[in-house]
Design a protein around this motif. Structure first.
Motif, PDB file in Angstrom:
ATOM      1  N   VAL A 175       0.233  -8.719   8.385  1.00 28.39           N
ATOM      2  CA  VAL A 175      -0.955  -7.911   8.685  1.00 28.39           C
ATOM      3  C   VAL A 175      -0.858  -6.640   7.844  1.00 28.39           C
ATOM      4  O   VAL A 175       0.233  -6.141   7.575  1.00 28.39           O
ATOM      5  CB  VAL A 175      -1.054  -7.531  10.186  1.00 28.39           C
ATOM      6  CG1 VAL A 175      -1.233  -8.767  11.048  1.00 28.39           C
ATOM      7  CG2 VAL A 175       0.158  -6.731  10.645  1.00 28.39           C
ATOM      8  N   ASP A 176      -2.044  -6.147   7.428  1.00 37.01           N
ATOM      9  CA  ASP A 176      -2.020  -4.871   6.722  1.00 37.01           C
ATOM     10  C   ASP A 176      -1.929  -3.736   7.746  1.00 37.01           C
ATOM     11  O   ASP A 176      -1.901  -3.981   8.957  1.00 37.01           O
ATOM     12  CB  ASP A 176      -3.237  -4.735   5.789  1.00 37.01           C
ATOM     13  CG  ASP A 176      -4.557  -4.624   6.535  1.00 37.01           C
ATOM     14  OD1 ASP A 176      -4.563  -4.238   7.732  1.00 37.01           O
ATOM     15  OD2 ASP A 176      -5.595  -4.918   5.915  1.00 37.01           O
ATOM     16  N   PHE A 177      -1.881  -2.467   7.261  1.00 41.32           N
ATOM     17  CA  PHE A 177      -1.668  -1.376   8.199  1.00 41.32           C
ATOM     18  C   PHE A 177      -2.848  -1.204   9.150  1.00 41.32           C
ATOM     19  O   PHE A 177      -2.694  -0.675  10.252  1.00 41.32           O
ATOM     20  CB  PHE A 177      -1.380  -0.060   7.456  1.00 41.32           C
ATOM     21  CG  PHE A 177      -1.032   1.053   8.382  1.00 41.32           C
ATOM     22  CD1 PHE A 177       0.154   1.015   9.109  1.00 41.32           C
ATOM     23  CD2 PHE A 177      -1.907   2.114   8.582  1.00 41.32           C
ATOM     24  CE1 PHE A 177       0.459   2.031  10.015  1.00 41.32           C
ATOM     25  CE2 PHE A 177      -1.596   3.129   9.470  1.00 41.32           C
ATOM     26  CZ  PHE A 177      -0.414   3.089  10.187  1.00 41.32           C
ATOM     27  N   ALA A 178      -4.030  -1.686   8.752  1.00 42.27           N
ATOM     28  CA  ALA A 178      -5.193  -1.619   9.637  1.00 42.27           C
ATOM     29  C   ALA A 178      -5.179  -2.744  10.674  1.00 42.27           C
ATOM     30  O   ALA A 178      -6.063  -2.815  11.526  1.00 42.27           O
ATOM     31  CB  ALA A 178      -6.482  -1.686   8.815  1.00 42.27           C
ATOM     32  N   GLY A 179      -4.197  -3.627  10.605  1.00 45.30           N
ATOM     33  CA  GLY A 179      -4.077  -4.696  11.594  1.00 45.30           C
ATOM     34  C   GLY A 179      -4.761  -5.991  11.186  1.00 45.30           C
ATOM     35  O   GLY A 179      -4.762  -6.959  11.944  1.00 45.30           O
ATOM     36  N   ASP A 227      -3.620  11.159   1.847  1.00 39.60           N
ATOM     37  CA  ASP A 227      -2.781  11.270   0.638  1.00 39.60           C
ATOM     38  C   ASP A 227      -1.735  10.163   0.596  1.00 39.60           C
ATOM     39  O   ASP A 227      -1.395   9.642  -0.463  1.00 39.60           O
ATOM     40  CB  ASP A 227      -2.059  12.620   0.601  1.00 39.60           C
ATOM     41  CG  ASP A 227      -3.003  13.770   0.269  1.00 39.60           C
ATOM     42  OD1 ASP A 227      -4.155  13.494  -0.131  1.00 39.60           O
ATOM     43  OD2 ASP A 227      -2.595  14.930   0.434  1.00 39.60           O
ATOM     44  N   HIS A 228      -1.212   9.822   1.784  1.00 39.12           N
ATOM     45  CA  HIS A 228      -0.150   8.808   1.819  1.00 39.12           C
ATOM     46  C   HIS A 228      -0.678   7.407   2.114  1.00 39.12           C
ATOM     47  O   HIS A 228       0.081   6.507   2.433  1.00 39.12           O
ATOM     48  CB  HIS A 228       0.924   9.221   2.831  1.00 39.12           C
ATOM     49  CG  HIS A 228       1.675  10.439   2.375  1.00 39.12           C
ATOM     50  ND1 HIS A 228       1.250  11.715   2.648  1.00 39.12           N
ATOM     51  CD2 HIS A 228       2.792  10.571   1.618  1.00 39.12           C
ATOM     52  CE1 HIS A 228       2.081  12.591   2.109  1.00 39.12           C
ATOM     53  NE2 HIS A 228       3.032  11.921   1.470  1.00 39.12           N
ATOM     54  N   ARG A 229      -2.002   7.258   2.038  1.00 39.88           N
ATOM     55  CA  ARG A 229      -2.675   5.954   2.093  1.00 39.88           C
ATOM     56  C   ARG A 229      -2.506   5.247   3.440  1.00 39.88           C
ATOM     57  O   ARG A 229      -2.533   4.026   3.504  1.00 39.88           O
ATOM     58  CB  ARG A 229      -2.213   5.064   0.928  1.00 39.88           C
ATOM     59  CG  ARG A 229      -2.476   5.750  -0.434  1.00 39.88           C
ATOM     60  CD  ARG A 229      -2.142   4.822  -1.562  1.00 39.88           C
ATOM     61  NE  ARG A 229      -3.010   3.635  -1.580  1.00 39.88           N
ATOM     62  CZ  ARG A 229      -2.771   2.553  -2.346  1.00 39.88           C
ATOM     63  NH1 ARG A 229      -1.722   2.527  -3.130  1.00 39.88           N
ATOM     64  NH2 ARG A 229      -3.585   1.525  -2.300  1.00 39.88           N
ATOM     65  N   SER A 246      -4.812  -0.830   2.740  1.00 40.59           N
ATOM     66  CA  SER A 246      -4.586  -1.245   1.343  1.00 40.59           C
ATOM     67  C   SER A 246      -3.154  -1.057   0.855  1.00 40.59           C
ATOM     68  O   SER A 246      -2.755  -1.712  -0.097  1.00 40.59           O
ATOM     69  CB  SER A 246      -5.550  -0.481   0.429  1.00 40.59           C
ATOM     70  OG  SER A 246      -5.252   0.904   0.459  1.00 40.59           O
ATOM     71  N   ALA A 247      -2.389  -0.166   1.475  1.00 45.96           N
ATOM     72  CA  ALA A 247      -1.103   0.209   0.874  1.00 45.96           C
ATOM     73  C   ALA A 247       0.120  -0.401   1.552  1.00 45.96           C
ATOM     74  O   ALA A 247       1.177  -0.517   0.940  1.00 45.96           O
ATOM     75  CB  ALA A 247      -0.956   1.727   0.868  1.00 45.96           C
ATOM     76  N   GLN A 303       2.594  -8.520  -4.265  1.00 44.28           N
ATOM     77  CA  GLN A 303       1.606  -8.855  -5.294  1.00 44.28           C
ATOM     78  C   GLN A 303       0.202  -8.419  -4.885  1.00 44.28           C
ATOM     79  O   GLN A 303      -0.658  -8.172  -5.722  1.00 44.28           O
ATOM     80  CB  GLN A 303       1.616 -10.370  -5.559  1.00 44.28           C
ATOM     81  CG  GLN A 303       2.830 -10.818  -6.352  1.00 44.28           C
ATOM     82  CD  GLN A 303       2.997 -12.335  -6.362  1.00 44.28           C
ATOM     83  OE1 GLN A 303       2.341 -13.045  -5.589  1.00 44.28           O
ATOM     84  NE2 GLN A 303       3.876 -12.828  -7.222  1.00 44.28           N
ATOM     85  N   GLN A 304      -0.029  -8.322  -3.558  1.00 43.86           N
ATOM     86  CA  GLN A 304      -1.317  -7.829  -3.069  1.00 43.86           C
ATOM     87  C   GLN A 304      -1.407  -6.305  -3.210  1.00 43.86           C
ATOM     88  O   GLN A 304      -2.400  -5.703  -2.796  1.00 43.86           O
ATOM     89  CB  GLN A 304      -1.497  -8.206  -1.587  1.00 43.86           C
ATOM     90  CG  GLN A 304      -1.622  -9.702  -1.326  1.00 43.86           C
ATOM     91  CD  GLN A 304      -1.575 -10.034   0.164  1.00 43.86           C
ATOM     92  OE1 GLN A 304      -1.179  -9.201   0.976  1.00 43.86           O
ATOM     93  NE2 GLN A 304      -1.992 -11.247   0.522  1.00 43.86           N
ATOM     94  N   GLY A 305      -0.335  -5.670  -3.693  1.00 41.63           N
ATOM     95  CA  GLY A 305      -0.348  -4.222  -3.887  1.00 41.63           C
ATOM     96  C   GLY A 305       0.142  -3.449  -2.684  1.00 41.63           C
ATOM     97  O   GLY A 305      -0.032  -2.230  -2.606  1.00 41.63           O
ATOM     98  N   ARG A 306       0.738  -4.153  -1.711  1.00 40.52           N
ATOM     99  CA  ARG A 306       1.158  -3.484  -0.482  1.00 40.52           C
ATOM    100  C   ARG A 306       2.681  -3.360  -0.418  1.00 40.52           C
ATOM    101  O   ARG A 306       3.410  -4.273  -0.813  1.00 40.52           O
ATOM    102  CB  ARG A 306       0.656  -4.251   0.735  1.00 40.52           C
ATOM    103  CG  ARG A 306      -0.849  -4.300   0.840  1.00 40.52           C
ATOM    104  CD  ARG A 306      -1.306  -4.968   2.123  1.00 40.52           C
ATOM    105  NE  ARG A 306      -2.754  -4.856   2.245  1.00 40.52           N
ATOM    106  CZ  ARG A 306      -3.619  -5.767   1.823  1.00 40.52           C
ATOM    107  NH1 ARG A 306      -3.189  -6.866   1.243  1.00 40.52           N
ATOM    108  NH2 ARG A 306      -4.914  -5.569   1.965  1.00 40.52           N
ATOM    109  N   THR A 307       3.137  -2.249   0.121  1.00 37.79           N
ATOM    110  CA  THR A 307       4.545  -2.067   0.433  1.00 37.79           C
ATOM    111  C   THR A 307       4.827  -2.709   1.799  1.00 37.79           C
ATOM    112  O   THR A 307       4.035  -2.549   2.736  1.00 37.79           O
ATOM    113  CB  THR A 307       4.894  -0.570   0.496  1.00 37.79           C
ATOM    114  OG1 THR A 307       4.601   0.006  -0.771  1.00 37.79           O
ATOM    115  CG2 THR A 307       6.358  -0.347   0.843  1.00 37.79           C
TER     116      THR A 307
END
Lengths: 379, 379
Positions: B94-98, B49-51, B75-76, B132-136
């Protein structure tokens, strides 16, 4: 251990409170630890039944209501540290309250084949004496210079001339008391436990070799195999370049300060160090120069330690402590001059003589109880 | 954080399991973590739910039942590391997945008064691009050579020519996103986090200075004030004696290897290091000698580190990694020859180029989430 984990944890909380704060009322323990008063009463009752605590008339820091305070009880348990140096053995025991109840020194020729036999005999005599005092031995730790692995085998000790000696196994099999924990560890780390006074501090040994025991971020630095603190090997240059031990060791100091001293007599460094002190007090220029050079080089070595680990205190042990009035003033400017970070470690002398490691070895068993890892209660 | 402590701890357990093991079924998470299956279903549902998690058709290591596995969701959220060197800035996200989602380099003249302005501008542009990539943006860490205190102030950085620059404060006040954590820390420690591969390991930087990031007994060595790892200062001798940096630093190497090279051009070391590599490959005797001398001296310095902290791995970073094929064979015999403990640390080259510290800075924010210290969930 006949208690649940939570119960054991809470017993340990009470013990650690009393270790840190001294005799306290049950109400003070409850207020300080966050345990409720009924729980504290039950915990202290158990600990008194098992002779880890005793009632005391004085809470140490308040007036009135005598009889309401409890304190650590030293009468039933003790722990032993046995320190092996190239020239002597030291046996030391502390009771559970942390009071020293035994201190024996024995001359030793560590390189002879008979050394392990003498260590075993002293361990047995010490344990026997502690039992004659009416105390159960919680544990015995052997403090050794050099590389000691996690099984308590001395892998390599240049100071003792040993390699691959299963010292822990030899001593443990000779002390046939169930529940008695026998360990062996590097002397410098144990001395650091005895001298612990900050979350980041270093103890530097000054006997037949130079080693460091490092407490970093609150814990004794262990490393991948436990082979840490070998600062005597510090050198910058090809093989054969002078090491920190060559430049700042006690035996090299004695050889420079007292060129007429019989080298064979240096198996026991203490008389030579005494002579250095006598001549330094008399203003002997050669001795003062040797002390100053030793202090300067030691300061350079300690700067390496400080630049790497950022301690707040460095404690000079053993013979360095006896020579501190000359060593520290010579070391301090070098330490400051080589440090990148201003306001680095304070350099102080140990007050534990030549047996800081024996004390640390004994204390380590009290810490096992205080931490709840090894509660000598069979309920 | 809208959860109880227990809930947050369990969410963190699930995240760490997936970070370590990759995509897993809920049943596998329950079996591995000891949480019951209903709890795991509830936790993963919240995290989806919290991505922070997503459903995936593949569990990565089993066949059948597609759709039952979950994985970290990149993604988030993202985290940023911004590495400040004397000659360049590197921004990495890095995104949350590394997964790395951004890598920018900018030339910099760190000693000019405009350096902090350029750092702030790059931090803002990087954060904007990530959004802009849609990430916090979870957090941004500034990686800096030298002494950085716990408030993120650069106390002293010889490599940058800085003292008492409140870099964290300057950047934080320019990035006005609520909940965005901004920190500043020594580059070598952050690079060690990025390269972490053992409980006791060391990362050695090789840029304008030499510093070490030490992971000891599983944790980054902090010391009393955080001023650790300053190995470039290592020296044994009076003030003015050659330091490890003088003997084994990258800039001294370039000056010895390429005596005709314009010293002014050494603000950016990369072209000079490239030239050293070209001439070494061509068999230039002077260059090969300079590389061998550098490797030998570096081995002596690393022996000091190893004798003190007993690591199982030492990772050579930055330009040392590019020169590893010459440096490591020269360093290894010196390292072995100066170690008291046989079978010491393995010496390897980093594969993270010149931005290991930027990566470590970014990863540190993922670790904050994984540890439950900073859960980006407002339920």
């Amino acid at each position: 251990m006949g208690f649940t984990d939570v119960r054991a944890t809470n017993l340990a909380v009470v013990l650690r409170h009393l270790r840190t704060n001294g005799p306290s009322s049950r109400a003070a323990i409850a207020a300080s630890t966050g345990l409720n008063k009924a729980t504290v009463s039950s915990l202290t009752s158990d600990l008194i039944d098992h002779r880890l605590l005793r009632e005391t008339g004085s809470s140490g820091n308040r007036i009135g209501r005598p009889g309401t305070a409890v304190a650590l009880d030293g009468s039933a348990y003790a722990a032993i540290g046995l320190q092996v140096a190239a020239d002597r053995l030291t046996a030391l025991a502390v009771d559970f309250a942390g009071e020293q109840v035994l201190l024996w020194h024995r001359a030793l020729a560590a390189e002879g084949g008979r050394a392990t036999g003498e260590i075993i005999a002293l361990a047995q005599r010490t344990a026997t004496r502690v039992r004659q005092q009416g105390r159960t031995v919680l544990g015995l730790t052997l403090a050794v210079p050099g590389l000691v692995d996690e099984d308590g085998t001395v892998r390599l000790s240049p100071a003792l001339g040993w390699s691959d000696v299963d010292l822990r196994g030899l001593v443990a099999s000779s002390l046939r008391q169930p529940g008695l924990v026998v360990t062996a560890a590097n002397q410098a780390g144990l001395a650091a436990i005895a001298e612990r006074r900050a979350e980041n501090m270093i103890f530097v040994t000054g006997t037949a070799g130079i080693e460091a025991g490092l407490i970093v971020d609150g814990k004794l630095l262990h490393g991948a195999r436990g082979f840490t603190g070998q600062i005597g090997r510090f050198a910058l240059g090809p093989a054969g370049s002078p090491t920190l031990h060559d430049l700042a060791g006690i035996e090299p100091l004695v050889r420079r300060a007292l060129p007429g001293f019989d080298p064979d007599s240096l198996t026991d460094l203490s008389p030579a160090v005494e002579q250095v002190i006598v001549q330094a007090r008399a203003g002997d220029a050669a001795v003062l120069t040797a002390l100053r050079d030793t202090g300067r080089h030691l300061g350079q070595g300690l700067a390496i330690l400080s630049n790497l680990t950022d301690p707040s205190v460095i404690v000079l042990g053993d013979h360095y402590a006896a020579l501190a009035e000359w060593i520290i003033p010579a070391a301090n400017p070098e330490l400051a001059g080589h440090l990148l970070a201003p306001g680095g470690a304070e350099l102080v002398a140990s007050e534990l003589g030549l047996h800081a490691a024996a004390l640390g070895g004994a204390i380590s068993h009290l810490e096992r109880v205080d931490s709840g890892r090894s509660m000598p209660i069979t309920a």
